[in-house]
Design a protein around this motif. Sequence first.
Motif, PDB file in Angstrom:
ATOM      1  N   ALA A   1       0.454  -6.144  12.872  1.00 53.28           N
ATOM      2  CA  ALA A   1       0.116  -6.165  11.695  1.00 53.28           C
ATOM      3  C   ALA A   1       1.158  -6.704  10.946  1.00 53.28           C
ATOM      4  CB  ALA A   1      -0.286  -4.976  11.142  1.00 53.28           C
ATOM      5  N   PRO A   2       1.010  -7.094   9.597  1.00 55.46           N
ATOM      6  CA  PRO A   2       1.851  -8.027   8.644  1.00 55.46           C
ATOM      7  C   PRO A   2       3.355  -6.971   8.655  1.00 55.46           C
ATOM      8  CG  PRO A   2      -0.278  -8.204   7.427  1.00 55.46           C
ATOM      9  CD  PRO A   2      -0.428  -6.968   8.702  1.00 55.46           C
ATOM     10  N   ARG A   3       4.212  -7.982   8.176  1.00 53.18           N
ATOM     11  CA  ARG A   3       5.547  -7.115   7.932  1.00 53.18           C
ATOM     12  C   ARG A   3       5.862  -6.690   6.826  1.00 53.18           C
ATOM     13  NH1 ARG A   3      10.980  -8.357   7.054  1.00 53.18           N
ATOM     14  NH2 ARG A   3      12.443  -7.566   8.529  1.00 53.18           N
ATOM     15  N   SER A   4       6.653  -5.688   6.407  1.00 51.45           N
ATOM     16  CA  SER A   4       6.747  -5.339   4.998  1.00 51.45           C
ATOM     17  C   SER A   4       7.996  -6.025   4.761  1.00 51.45           C
ATOM     18  CB  SER A   4       6.925  -4.063   4.921  1.00 51.45           C
ATOM     19  OG  SER A   4       7.982  -3.292   5.732  1.00 51.45           O
ATOM     20  N   ARG A   5       8.514  -5.817   3.301  1.00 52.33           N
ATOM     21  CA  ARG A   5       9.782  -6.707   2.935  1.00 52.33           C
ATOM     22  C   ARG A   5      10.972  -6.094   3.847  1.00 52.33           C
ATOM     23  NH1 ARG A   5      10.171  -4.125  -1.290  1.00 52.33           N
ATOM     24  NH2 ARG A   5      11.871  -2.636  -0.736  1.00 52.33           N
ATOM     25  N   ALA A   6      11.106  -5.119   4.333  1.00 50.16           N
ATOM     26  CA  ALA A   6      12.403  -4.561   4.977  1.00 50.16           C
ATOM     27  C   ALA A   6      12.156  -4.666   6.563  1.00 50.16           C
ATOM     28  CB  ALA A   6      12.801  -3.199   4.538  1.00 50.16           C
ATOM     29  N   GLY A   7      10.637  -4.547   6.644  1.00 54.05           N
ATOM     30  CA  GLY A   7      10.396  -4.608   8.326  1.00 54.05           C
ATOM     31  C   GLY A   7      10.587  -3.307   8.657  1.00 54.05           C
ATOM     32  N   ALA A   8      10.590  -2.225   8.059  1.00 57.44           N
ATOM     33  CA  ALA A   8      11.015  -0.813   8.550  1.00 57.44           C
ATOM     34  C   ALA A   8      10.114   0.036   8.687  1.00 57.44           C
ATOM     35  CB  ALA A   8      12.323  -0.410   7.876  1.00 57.44           C
ATOM     36  N   TYR A   9       9.964   1.180   9.605  1.00 56.70           N
ATOM     37  CA  TYR A   9       9.031   2.314   9.342  1.00 56.70           C
ATOM     38  C   TYR A   9       9.273   3.123   8.288  1.00 56.70           C
ATOM     39  CZ  TYR A   9       7.940   1.276  14.431  1.00 56.70           C
ATOM     40  OH  TYR A   9       7.644   0.780  15.569  1.00 56.70           O
ATOM     41  N   ALA A  10       8.202   3.669   7.755  1.00 52.73           N
ATOM     42  CA  ALA A  10       8.331   4.633   6.649  1.00 52.73           C
ATOM     43  C   ALA A  10       8.064   5.839   7.118  1.00 52.73           C
ATOM     44  CB  ALA A  10       7.510   4.340   5.586  1.00 52.73           C
ATOM     45  N   LEU A  11       7.644   6.344   8.601  1.00 48.79           N
ATOM     46  CA  LEU A  11       7.473   7.265   9.164  1.00 48.79           C
ATOM     47  C   LEU A  11       6.173   8.170   8.489  1.00 48.79           C
ATOM     48  CD1 LEU A  11      11.040   9.025   8.912  1.00 48.79           C
ATOM     49  CD2 LEU A  11      10.162   7.341  10.447  1.00 48.79           C
ATOM     50  N   GLY A  12       5.256   7.286   8.239  1.00 53.04           N
ATOM     51  CA  GLY A  12       4.013   7.780   7.845  1.00 53.04           C
ATOM     52  C   GLY A  12       3.907   7.738   6.074  1.00 53.04           C
ATOM     53  N   SER A  13       5.034   7.582   5.700  1.00 56.84           N
ATOM     54  CA  SER A  13       4.732   7.878   3.935  1.00 56.84           C
ATOM     55  C   SER A  13       4.200   6.705   3.417  1.00 56.84           C
ATOM     56  CB  SER A  13       6.243   8.129   3.406  1.00 56.84           C
ATOM     57  OG  SER A  13       7.098   7.249   3.638  1.00 56.84           O
ATOM     58  N   ALA A  14       4.420   5.297   3.913  1.00 54.00           N
ATOM     59  CA  ALA A  14       3.652   4.133   3.397  1.00 54.00           C
ATOM     60  C   ALA A  14       2.538   3.520   4.409  1.00 54.00           C
ATOM     61  CB  ALA A  14       4.631   3.055   3.473  1.00 54.00           C
ATOM     62  N   GLU A  15       2.723   4.207   5.694  1.00 50.23           N
ATOM     63  CA  GLU A  15       1.816   3.496   6.779  1.00 50.23           C
ATOM     64  C   GLU A  15       0.369   4.032   6.550  1.00 50.23           C
ATOM     65  OE1 GLU A  15       5.797   3.463   8.940  1.00 50.23           O
ATOM     66  OE2 GLU A  15       4.746   4.821   7.591  1.00 50.23           O
ATOM     67  N   TRP A  16       0.090   5.304   5.918  1.00 50.90           N
ATOM     68  CA  TRP A  16      -1.057   5.781   5.760  1.00 50.90           C
ATOM     69  C   TRP A  16      -1.959   4.914   4.903  1.00 50.90           C
ATOM     70  CZ3 TRP A  16      -3.231   6.769   1.159  1.00 50.90           C
ATOM     71  CH2 TRP A  16      -2.664   7.106  -0.012  1.00 50.90           C
ATOM     72  N   ARG A  17      -1.575   4.166   4.160  1.00 52.79           N
ATOM     73  CA  ARG A  17      -2.274   3.089   3.239  1.00 52.79           C
ATOM     74  C   ARG A  17      -3.183   2.262   4.049  1.00 52.79           C
ATOM     75  NH1 ARG A  17      -1.066   4.304  -2.217  1.00 52.79           N
ATOM     76  NH2 ARG A  17       1.165   5.375  -2.452  1.00 52.79           N
ATOM     77  N   ASP A  18      -2.576   1.656   5.341  1.00 51.91           N
ATOM     78  CA  ASP A  18      -3.066   0.754   6.231  1.00 51.91           C
ATOM     79  C   ASP A  18      -4.303   1.535   6.648  1.00 51.91           C
ATOM     80  OD1 ASP A  18      -1.314  -1.165   5.224  1.00 51.91           O
ATOM     81  OD2 ASP A  18       0.059  -0.484   6.745  1.00 51.91           O
ATOM     82  N   ILE A  19      -4.274   2.877   6.985  1.00 53.37           N
ATOM     83  CA  ILE A  19      -5.293   3.508   7.505  1.00 53.37           C
ATOM     84  C   ILE A  19      -6.285   4.034   6.706  1.00 53.37           C
ATOM     85  CG2 ILE A  19      -5.808   5.781   9.047  1.00 53.37           C
ATOM     86  CD1 ILE A  19      -3.633   3.484  10.138  1.00 53.37           C
ATOM     87  N   ASP A  20      -6.092   4.200   5.373  1.00 56.06           N
ATOM     88  CA  ASP A  20      -6.914   4.477   4.405  1.00 56.06           C
ATOM     89  C   ASP A  20      -7.791   3.171   4.365  1.00 56.06           C
ATOM     90  OD1 ASP A  20      -8.175   5.952   2.159  1.00 56.06           O
ATOM     91  OD2 ASP A  20      -6.675   5.152   0.751  1.00 56.06           O
ATOM     92  N   ALA A  21      -7.303   1.867   4.323  1.00 54.86           N
ATOM     93  CA  ALA A  21      -7.827   0.845   4.200  1.00 54.86           C
ATOM     94  C   ALA A  21      -8.954   0.821   5.394  1.00 54.86           C
ATOM     95  CB  ALA A  21      -6.982  -0.272   4.317  1.00 54.86           C
ATOM     96  N   ALA A  22      -8.515   1.228   6.684  1.00 53.27           N
ATOM     97  CA  ALA A  22      -9.536   1.182   7.755  1.00 53.27           C
ATOM     98  C   ALA A  22     -10.543   2.167   7.745  1.00 53.27           C
ATOM     99  CB  ALA A  22      -8.472   1.628   9.001  1.00 53.27           C
ATOM    100  N   ILE A  23     -10.483   3.087   6.630  1.00 58.63           N
ATOM    101  CA  ILE A  23     -11.485   4.166   6.578  1.00 58.63           C
ATOM    102  C   ILE A  23     -12.469   3.498   5.365  1.00 58.63           C
ATOM    103  CG2 ILE A  23     -11.943   6.370   5.136  1.00 58.63           C
ATOM    104  CD1 ILE A  23      -9.452   7.511   6.212  1.00 58.63           C
ATOM    105  N   SER A  24     -11.690   2.650   4.413  1.00 61.97           N
ATOM    106  CA  SER A  24     -12.846   2.115   3.677  1.00 61.97           C
ATOM    107  C   SER A  24     -13.566   1.105   4.306  1.00 61.97           C
ATOM    108  CB  SER A  24     -12.049   1.362   2.362  1.00 61.97           C
ATOM    109  OG  SER A  24     -11.517   2.342   1.908  1.00 61.97           O
ATOM    110  N   TYR A  25     -12.806   0.312   5.462  1.00 62.86           N
ATOM    111  CA  TYR A  25     -13.651  -0.707   6.115  1.00 62.86           C
ATOM    112  C   TYR A  25     -14.800   0.057   6.890  1.00 62.86           C
ATOM    113  CZ  TYR A  25     -14.603  -4.180   9.862  1.00 62.86           C
ATOM    114  OH  TYR A  25     -15.208  -4.925  10.865  1.00 62.86           O
ATOM    115  N   ALA A  26     -14.588   1.143   7.411  1.00 57.87           N
ATOM    116  CA  ALA A  26     -15.406   1.827   8.287  1.00 57.87           C
ATOM    117  C   ALA A  26     -16.556   2.397   7.462  1.00 57.87           C
ATOM    118  CB  ALA A  26     -14.659   3.023   9.118  1.00 57.87           C
ATOM    119  N   LEU A  27     -16.282   2.617   6.393  1.00 60.00           N
ATOM    120  CA  LEU A  27     -17.413   3.278   5.358  1.00 60.00           C
ATOM    121  C   LEU A  27     -18.461   2.137   4.895  1.00 60.00           C
ATOM    122  CD1 LEU A  27     -15.325   5.720   3.202  1.00 60.00           C
ATOM    123  CD2 LEU A  27     -16.924   6.378   4.880  1.00 60.00           C
ATOM    124  N   ARG A  28     -17.728   0.772   4.722  1.00 55.47           N
ATOM    125  CA  ARG A  28     -18.436  -0.353   4.317  1.00 55.47           C
ATOM    126  C   ARG A  28     -19.476  -0.902   5.502  1.00 55.47           C
ATOM    127  NH1 ARG A  28     -13.613  -2.005   2.340  1.00 55.47           N
ATOM    128  NH2 ARG A  28     -13.284  -3.680   3.800  1.00 55.47           N
TER     129      ARG A  28
END
Length: 385
Positions: A192-219
């Motif tokens: 997947a794309p790289r963030s500005r720093a290219g670092a893990y956020a341990l779940g505190s930011a990555e969940w937004r990408d999973i939320d987008a996957a949920i929206s994709y599935a619902l559509r």
Amino acid sequence: MKSLRHAVALLVPALLAFGAAVAALLVFGTARRVVSVGKRVPDVVIRSVDTGAQTIELQRTLDTELPGRYGLFTTGTYGYVKLGAVLSADATTVRRKLLTQIEPGAEVDRGALFSGWYYSTPSELHVPWENVLIGSPAGPCPAWYFPGASTTWVIQVHGRGTMRAECLRAVPVLHAAGLPNLVVSYRNDGEAPRSRAGAYALGSAEWRDIDAAISYALRHGAENIILMGWSMGGAISLQTAVSSANRDRIVGLILESPVVDWRTVLRFQARESGLRAPLPALAMGALEVPLMARLSGADDAISFDRLDMVARAEELSAPMLILHSDDDGFVPSDASHALQQARPDLVTMPHFTVARHTKIWNYDQNGWTAAIDGWLAEQGFSASA
């Protein structure tokens, strides 16, 4: 004497400043290790390969001695090979059956990485699938879609330092239950794309990408969602479950060797690495302060309180199946047990031992599959329920 006192007066502050600088470097260095996205590092030595008998001799470790089927990332002629049963072992080596044919004359370097992935591509599963792209706040994230008859979809989330292929082991049991499967990527995972720093956020930011996957599935026809998270993917799934605007559509979670509380994990890993207190606590503290987090290589500050899902257990509402070996060796099962004790109304946690981190399927495929099958049926998610 006067000149000596003068020298000491100058030296002491300098030494204190030097000590503080060294301490700061240690803290920031440790914090950087927590969030950095590093390359896979070999963790086992290949002693020999017998192409006639199709066997391989490996350095003996707690992982390589395990019964079951595994994978091995190698360099040379072959990138990834599959390993079968342990044929013999002594104090320092293990001989295993090769399940990937290695031809005579092939070059296989000594350094390798032992893995529980086993499957490396969707085509190995012999079920229908297709490539899809999910638009997320990080950008377009590639995913594999495995269709099914149910309107309850499973979204699988891989762990730290791995990619989507880690999740393929779960596709057959979920597919057999009639559940469509979306195996996703997320920011900074190498696909997947790289963030500005290219670092893990341990779940505190990555969940937004999973939320987008949920929206994709619902559509695309989903009515309800089950999240399945592996290791750090468990932390991401839990953050999604409490943060998503679509959380009312999340009807279940399957957590495989999950990170439930990062403090528990990082303290354990620090002890295993020989890092002494208070360095781990100081490193986590640095990551909680915006400026120091950025100096440590993170994109933003990370709140370890928000990532502690034992403390936030009352915010959870979906039933959960936790698959976690008490001999995990990398992410201790303590926080998983604590979550079960905090929410016995939600959490089902069958007992597993011996298997190492994210390798329960490899060690005990029948028990692992039965646990998922039984839970799906109990919750009414299975096509046969």
